[in-house]
Design a protein around this motif. Structure first.
Motif, short mmCIF file in Angstrom:
data_model
loop_
_atom_site.label_atom_id
_atom_site.label_comp_id
_atom_site.label_asym_id
_atom_site.label_seq_id
_atom_site.Cartn_x
_atom_site.Cartn_y
_atom_site.Cartn_z
N ILE A 1 58.33 -4.22 17.76
CA ILE A 1 59.76 -3.92 17.74
C ILE A 1 60.39 -4.48 16.47
N PHE A 2 60.01 -5.69 16.11
CA PHE A 2 60.58 -6.33 14.92
C PHE A 2 60.16 -5.59 13.65
N ILE A 3 58.89 -5.26 13.55
CA ILE A 3 58.37 -4.61 12.34
C ILE A 3 58.81 -3.14 12.25
N LEU A 4 58.73 -2.44 13.36
CA LEU A 4 59.02 -1.00 13.36
C LEU A 4 60.43 -0.67 13.84
N GLY A 5 61.17 -1.69 14.22
CA GLY A 5 62.48 -1.47 14.84
C GLY A 5 63.41 -0.59 14.03
N GLY A 6 63.41 -0.72 12.72
CA GLY A 6 64.29 0.09 11.89
C GLY A 6 63.78 1.50 11.67
N ARG A 7 62.49 1.70 11.83
CA ARG A 7 61.88 3.01 11.56
C ARG A 7 61.76 3.89 12.80
N ILE A 8 61.65 3.25 13.95
CA ILE A 8 61.49 4.00 15.20
C ILE A 8 62.73 3.78 16.04
N ASN A 9 63.25 4.86 16.58
CA ASN A 9 64.42 4.77 17.43
C ASN A 9 63.97 4.80 18.90
N PHE A 10 63.96 3.63 19.53
CA PHE A 10 63.55 3.55 20.93
C PHE A 10 64.67 4.05 21.83
N PRO A 11 64.31 4.75 22.91
CA PRO A 11 65.34 5.16 23.87
C PRO A 11 66.01 3.91 24.47
N PRO A 12 67.29 4.00 24.79
CA PRO A 12 68.01 2.83 25.33
C PRO A 12 67.35 2.23 26.57
N LEU A 13 66.82 3.06 27.45
CA LEU A 13 66.18 2.55 28.67
C LEU A 13 64.95 1.72 28.33
#
Length: 110
Positions: free
Chosen positions: A24-36
């Motif tokens: 999440i920290f490394i890819l957090g800006g590149r991947i948009n996780f669904p809110p749930l």
């Protein structure tokens, strides 16, 4: 849970938690996780901590469950939960829980 198995379970949970948080920290800006999914991932540390603490409180000697007043872990955890619910202060909850645990253990042993 025996010592070796318990250690492996704890290490496994730590590795899984680390990998998920690192991703999440490394890819957090590149991947948009669904809110749930993002909300669900926030519960992982609480779940891991609960999985470690509950067996230690309910079966402190590694055998069967000990639901009685002579179990200082159970008494202290119960009082700590009440302190947390009433005060909502983490440090106070820790101090109350540890104080009750050591006092209860000394009283039972004495």
């Amino acid at each position: 849970m025996s010592g070796t198995n318990g250690t492996l379970v704890i290490l496994g949970m730590a590795i899984v938690t680390f990998i998920i948080k690192a991703a999440i920290f490394i890819l957090g800006g590149r991947i948009n996780f669904p809110p749930l999914l993002r909300q669900a991932l926030g519960f992982i540390p609480v779940t891991v901590l609960t999985a470690i603490i509950v067996p230690m409180v309910l079966a402190p000697r590694g055998g069967g469950m000990e639901f009685h007043w002579r179990n200082p872990q159970l008494v202290a955890a119960t009082i700590a939960i009440l302190a947390a619910a009433v005060t909502r202060r983490q440090l106070l909850t820790i101090v109350v829980g540890l104080s009750v645990f050591f006092a209860w253990q000394a009283w039972i042993a004495g």
